[in-house]
Motif scaffolding. Structure first.
Motif, PDB file in Angstrom:
ATOM      1  N   SER A   1       0.859  -1.178   0.000  1.00  0.00           N
ATOM      2  CA  SER A   1       0.000   0.000   0.000  1.00  0.00           C
ATOM      3  C   SER A   1       0.893   1.225   0.000  1.00  0.00           C
ATOM      4  N   PHE A   2       0.369   2.313  -0.496  1.00  0.00           N
ATOM      5  CA  PHE A   2       1.106   3.562  -0.594  1.00  0.00           C
ATOM      6  C   PHE A   2       0.389   4.624   0.221  1.00  0.00           C
ATOM      7  N   ILE A   3       1.149   5.507   0.853  1.00  0.00           N
ATOM      8  CA  ILE A   3       0.555   6.630   1.566  1.00  0.00           C
ATOM      9  C   ILE A   3       1.064   7.922   0.955  1.00  0.00           C
ATOM     10  N   GLY A   4       0.386   8.984   1.255  1.00  0.00           N
ATOM     11  CA  GLY A   4       0.810  10.281   0.750  1.00  0.00           C
ATOM     12  C   GLY A   4      -0.016  10.698  -0.445  1.00  0.00           C
ATOM     13  N   ASP A   5       0.439  11.765  -1.066  1.00  0.00           N
ATOM     14  CA  ASP A   5      -0.317  12.371  -2.159  1.00  0.00           C
ATOM     15  C   ASP A   5       0.082  11.872  -3.543  1.00  0.00           C
ATOM     16  N   ARG A   6       1.119  11.049  -3.621  1.00  0.00           N
ATOM     17  CA  ARG A   6       1.547  10.553  -4.920  1.00  0.00           C
ATOM     18  C   ARG A   6       0.556   9.549  -5.474  1.00  0.00           C
ATOM     19  N   THR A   7       0.402   9.556  -6.787  1.00  0.00           N
ATOM     20  CA  THR A   7      -0.401   8.528  -7.442  1.00  0.00           C
ATOM     21  C   THR A   7       0.433   7.249  -7.504  1.00  0.00           C
ATOM     22  N   PHE A   8      -0.215   6.146  -7.816  1.00  0.00           N
ATOM     23  CA  PHE A   8       0.503   4.887  -7.956  1.00  0.00           C
ATOM     24  C   PHE A   8       1.590   5.024  -9.021  1.00  0.00           C
TER      25      PHE A   8
ATOM     26  N   GLY B   1       7.072   5.011 -10.602  1.00  0.00           N
ATOM     27  CA  GLY B   1       8.094   5.673 -11.408  1.00  0.00           C
ATOM     28  C   GLY B   1       9.300   6.067 -10.577  1.00  0.00           C
ATOM     29  N   ALA B   2       9.063   6.546  -9.350  1.00  0.00           N
ATOM     30  CA  ALA B   2      10.159   6.930  -8.460  1.00  0.00           C
ATOM     31  C   ALA B   2      11.000   5.721  -8.077  1.00  0.00           C
ATOM     32  N   VAL B   3      10.349   4.606  -7.793  1.00  0.00           N
ATOM     33  CA  VAL B   3      11.082   3.391  -7.434  1.00  0.00           C
ATOM     34  C   VAL B   3      11.902   2.900  -8.622  1.00  0.00           C
ATOM     35  N   ILE B   4      11.301   2.884  -9.799  1.00  0.00           N
ATOM     36  CA  ILE B   4      12.008   2.407 -10.989  1.00  0.00           C
ATOM     37  C   ILE B   4      13.153   3.350 -11.351  1.00  0.00           C
ATOM     38  N   SER B   5      12.920   4.648 -11.263  1.00  0.00           N
ATOM     39  CA  SER B   5      13.972   5.623 -11.586  1.00  0.00           C
ATOM     40  C   SER B   5      15.163   5.488 -10.657  1.00  0.00           C
ATOM     41  N   ASN B   6      14.896   5.171  -9.396  1.00  0.00           N
ATOM     42  CA  ASN B   6      15.955   5.075  -8.398  1.00  0.00           C
ATOM     43  C   ASN B   6      16.323   3.638  -8.078  1.00  0.00           C
ATOM     44  N   GLY B   7      15.843   2.706  -8.877  1.00  0.00           N
ATOM     45  CA  GLY B   7      16.014   1.289  -8.604  1.00  0.00           C
ATOM     46  C   GLY B   7      17.446   0.857  -8.373  1.00  0.00           C
TER      47      GLY B   7
END
Length: 90
Positions: A64-71, A76-82
């Protein structure tokens, strides 16, 4: 790419309704690092089937994700910084 209706349906999936054999093992996901972030996201979603519910070895995982970011923004953030993330699932 999945639309918001599809993502919301997948998000509501109950982990108790799935056996380990029903889930994709995260360790089996292969992403071509030479692709764009969007292409990597598409590849990941195609392979994982449900980005909120999968397994790692014998462990079922519900994300699950919290905060204002969309899925899409979070993935994208995880993949970019993978390359900066390293996990020993041994």
């Amino acid at each position: 790419m999945l639309n918001s209706f599809d993502l919301n349906s997948l998000k509501k999936a109950a982990i108790a309704d799935y056996s380990k054999s029903d889930l994709v093992d995260l360790r089996d996901i292969k992403i071509d690092t030479g692709k764009s972030v969007q292409e990597k996201m598409n590849d990941y979603l195609e392979q994982i089937k449900n980005p909120y519910l999968f397994k790692v070895g014998d462990v079922r995982v519900k994300v699950s994700f919290i905060g204002d970011r969309t899925f899409t923004e979070a993935l994208g953030a995880v993949i970019s910084n993978g390359a900066n993330y390293q996990t020993n699932l041994g």
